[in-house]
Design an enzyme around this catalytic site. Structure first.
Site, short mmCIF file in Angstrom:
data_model
loop_
_atom_site.label_atom_id
_atom_site.label_comp_id
_atom_site.label_asym_id
_atom_site.label_seq_id
_atom_site.Cartn_x
_atom_site.Cartn_y
_atom_site.Cartn_z
CB CYS A 65 25.66 -44.30 -5.21
SG CYS A 65 25.60 -44.07 -6.97
CB CYS B 229 23.15 -50.15 -5.25
SG CYS B 229 22.06 -49.03 -6.22
CG HIS C 219 21.67 -40.25 -6.63
ND1 HIS C 219 22.35 -40.18 -5.58
CD2 HIS C 219 22.00 -41.40 -7.47
CE1 HIS C 219 22.96 -41.14 -5.55
NE2 HIS C 219 23.12 -41.99 -6.86
#
Length: 391
Positions: free
Chosen positions: A91, A377, A347
């Site tokens: 990510c 994270c 996202h």
């Protein structure tokens, strides 16, 4: 070698689309290519002087395979002499791409470099291991599984471990998610995202069609009773639901990074400088806590305290992540994700870090504030933190 300082000259992003939504027809190489082209044209740089293009991308198979950054450079019509490389830190890939660009500038390897990311979660499917209840994928080796006694899992189930460890309630998660949508909607209506948006149409074959002007995932009308009644996804008596987790999305973003002396010599105006860039690793079972260590490291590098930071961007992979972070560093609500985050905006994995940094830069300018910190994270227990200072 004289002291070199890495600065951000410009930053842009596409609107973020839902999976199967407004950007789903775009091949990801063209989506990033369109973003690169707009960034180059808007900044006015000579594209032949770009030393490298670094792009984050997580699902590097099918349409996103074979070094998508290079394909995007060619899709953008940039000179064939411009090289490119694709990176994967899950990510945080887009954020890591920018860090690598800044590192290259500071080391003297680059004068001018583009960094960003892309993800089309419409066109490239997520591995089955990401789905609720699915077995672990083949990326886990027998020795790794043995080391953790079979406790490794996808991020969804890990979110429940985080909720338990930090005592985060379902009510807190749902309230935070509503806040994310409300803040993103207010920012959209206030024009906070206008300066950063790449003009793009839903149909790649119709460049003269109407431009998409807003992120597709932001909800104007929220039914709080319905949100409270949603079933949990990863545990029968858990707290994570579809409403308090990030959306599956499409999008791209890119930033122009340069040596400050070079930029000023070429008539480019630096907008921010990098104060610190850190990475950290932590427990791969719970997966999310590395942002705490990465942030402690970055603050120490910059000689700052948490109270010195004006704005925080903490990726909302799950609503519990910024809530955990807020408790650790005692962050006031009015400093944290002030324009919403991935719960509302979406996202698109590989581009989110670059999208967040673009928004952080623009919001520092819009609000007249100075210092911004961003952290993400990442799957398997790693994290990035970046601190920038508006010039």
């Amino acid at each position: 070698m004289t002291n070199r300082e890495a600065v951000i000259v410009d930053a842009v992003r596409t609107p973020v689309g839902r999976r199967g939504g407004i950007l789903s027809q775009w091949h990801p190489a063209d989506l990033l290519g369109c973003t690169l082209r707009y960034l180059v044209d808007r900044s006015g740089v000579d594209p032949s002087t770009i030393d490298d293009v670094i792009a984050g991308c997580v699902l590097q198979h099918d349409q996103q395979s074979s070094n998508i950054a290079r394909h995007a450079v060619l899709s953008a019509g940039l000179p064939e002499s411009v090289p490119a490389v694709t990176v994967d830190r899950q990510c945080g890939s887009g954020q890591q791409a920018v860090s690598f660009a800044a590192h290259g500038v500071m080391a003297g390897s680059y004068d001018l470099v583009i960094a960003g990311g892309v993800e089309s979660m419409s066109q490239v499917t997520m591995p089955s291991a990401f789905q609720p209840g699915a077995p672990l994928g083949p990326q886990y080796g027998p020795l790794e599984l043995e080391r953790y006694d079979g406790r490794l899992m996808a991020q969804g189930p890990s979110s429940e471990l985080m909720n338990d460890r930090f005592g985060i309630s379902r009510e807190e998660l749902d309230a935070y998610s509503v806040r994310s949508h409300k803040r993103a909607l207010a920012a959209t209506r206030a024009g906070a995202f206008v300066k950063q948006m790449v003009p793009i149409t839903a149909d790649p074959q119709d460049p003269n069609g109407p431009c998409i002007t807003a992120d597709e995932g932001i909800r104007e009308h929220l039914d709080t009773e319905k949100i409270a009644g949603l079933k949990t996804v990863f545990a029968k008596n858990g707290r994570t639901t579809a409403a308090n987790a990030s959306q599956v999305s499409d999008g791209a973003a890119a930033l122009l990074v340069a040596d400050r002396g070079y930029a000023e010599q070429k008539g480019l105006k630096p907008r921010a400088r990098f104060r610190a860039m850190s990475v950290a690793g932590a427990d791969p079972v719970i997966q999310f806590t590395a942002i705490l260590e990465a942030t402690h490291k970055a603050l120490k590098m910059a000689g700052l305290s948490a109270a010195d930071i004006d704005l925080y961007e903490v990726n909302e992979a799950f609503a519990g992540v910024p809530l955990m972070f807020q408790r650790e560093f005692d962050i006031p609500d009015d400093k944290l994700n002030v324009n919403g985050g991935s719960v509302a905006i979406g996202h698109p994995l590989g581009s989110t870090g670059a999208r967040m940094l673009t928004d952080l830069l623009c919001e520092l300018e819009r609000s007249g504030k100075k210092l911004g910190l961003q952290t993400i994270c990442e799957a398997h227990g790693t994290a990035n933190t970046t601190i920038i200072e508006r010039i």
